[in-house]
Design an enzyme around this catalytic site. Structure first.
Site, PDB file in Angstrom:
ATOM      1  N   ASP A 103       0.829  -1.204   0.000  1.00  0.00           N
ATOM      2  CA  ASP A 103       0.000   0.000   0.000  1.00  0.00           C
ATOM      3  C   ASP A 103       0.866   1.259   0.000  1.00  0.00           C
ATOM      4  O   ASP A 103       1.997   1.236   0.474  1.00  0.00           O
ATOM      5  CB  ASP A 103      -0.853   0.085   1.282  1.00  0.00           C
TER       6      ASP A 103
HETATM    7  N1  URA Z   1      -1.290  -5.868   4.041  1.00  0.00           N
HETATM    8  C1  URA Z   1      -1.717  -4.617   4.030  1.00  0.00           C
HETATM    9  O1  URA Z   1      -2.731  -4.289   4.662  1.00  0.00           O
HETATM   10  N2  URA Z   1      -1.039  -3.699   3.336  1.00  0.00           N
HETATM   11  C2  URA Z   1       0.092  -3.993   2.640  1.00  0.00           C
HETATM   12  O2  URA Z   1       0.688  -3.104   2.025  1.00  0.00           O
HETATM   13  C3  URA Z   1       0.527  -5.316   2.647  1.00  0.00           C
HETATM   14  C4  URA Z   1      -0.183  -6.243   3.359  1.00  0.00           C
END
Ligand code: URA
Length: 246
Positions: A103
């Site tokens: 993310d």
């Molecule tokens: N889980 C998440 O919530 N975000 C990420 O970037 C990776 C795994």
């Protein structure tokens, strides 16, 4: 310039001796001309080399890990001109792209490569490559709440598979906890949603391992090439669906 048999072997056509046989058998062309002399040299960057009419792939394979900072998009391009992960690997001329995604606000270990087969193997859901995150969460989750994550928890896209979960740090003054969580899937925002499901908001998320590869002390925003052993180990893990050799 390199000897043709060496170029062919490096492109993964066959062993160098077998490649010599292919040349002698008249199967190899350089820029449209059949070459049968073994000493012939060519430039793998410039010349068009074919074996039995098919061009060889001589692109250098690149495998790197980046310590992605937060506030960066996991993409190889962004029409809106925001910061993207490939901005951090400017020294590499090959066109590389991320393996899976983190993310915008997640930091930590991100693999980048130009090896599509490798990327597909590692991100395919059936291969269950483990990924470990350090999640800083609001409030201090009770052990029984963490047990729910260990067992598998219901999210809107179905049950998660069992996760390994451990307390790493508890700050009773700030009312925050750092929890290490290892998941074997890669659903969208999965870790954040798992903690939301037990009513603890993730305020910081960092991936510290991917398969048996560890981020260790790689500084934020920097990258390094993987070693041959690390690449092999990841490939083995994806193939067997298990933890590769250390
Ligand atoms: N889980 C998440 O919530 N975000 C990420 O970037 C990776 C795994």
């Amino acid at each position: 310039m390199e000897r043709l048999q060496k170029i062919l072997a490096q492109a993964g056509i066959a062993s160098r001796r077998k490649c010599e046989e292919l040349i002698l058998a008249g199967k190899v062309e350089v820029n449209g001309e059949t070459v049968t002399a073994l000493g012939t040299k060519a430039d793998p960057e410039q010349d068009i080399i074919t074996v039995a009419g098919k061009p060889i792939r001589n692109e250098n394979k690149i495998y790197i890990m980046l310590n992605k900072p937060k506030g960066v998009i996991t993409s190889a391009s962004d029409p809106a001109g925001r910061k993207i992960v490939t901005d951090y690997v400017k020294g590499i001329k090959e066109r590389i792209y991320p393996v899976g995604r983190l993310d915008y606000d997640t930091e930590g270990l991100l693999l980048l490569t130009n090896d599509g087969e490798f990327a597909n193997m590692l991100t395919h859901p059936k291969h269950h490559v483990p990924k470990t995150y350090l999640a800083t969460v609001e409030g201090i989750p009770h052990g029984s709440e963490l047990d729910k994550l260990r067992a598998g928890i219901k999210l809107e896209d179905g049950m998660t598979s069992p996760a390994e979960v451990e307390y790493k740090d508890i700050d009773t003054e700030k009312k925050e906890a750092v929890i290490s969580i290892t998941i074997h899937e890669g659903r969208n925002r999965q870790v954040r949603r798992m903690f939301e499901a037990i009513s603890h908001k993730v305020i910081r998320l960092k991936r510290i391992s991917f398969g048996d590869l560890l981020l260790q002390n790689l500084k934020r925003g920097l990258y390094r090439h993987l070693t041959k052993d690390e690449i092999e180990s990841l490939k083995n893990m994806a193939i067997s669906g298990k933890q590769g050799k250390k």
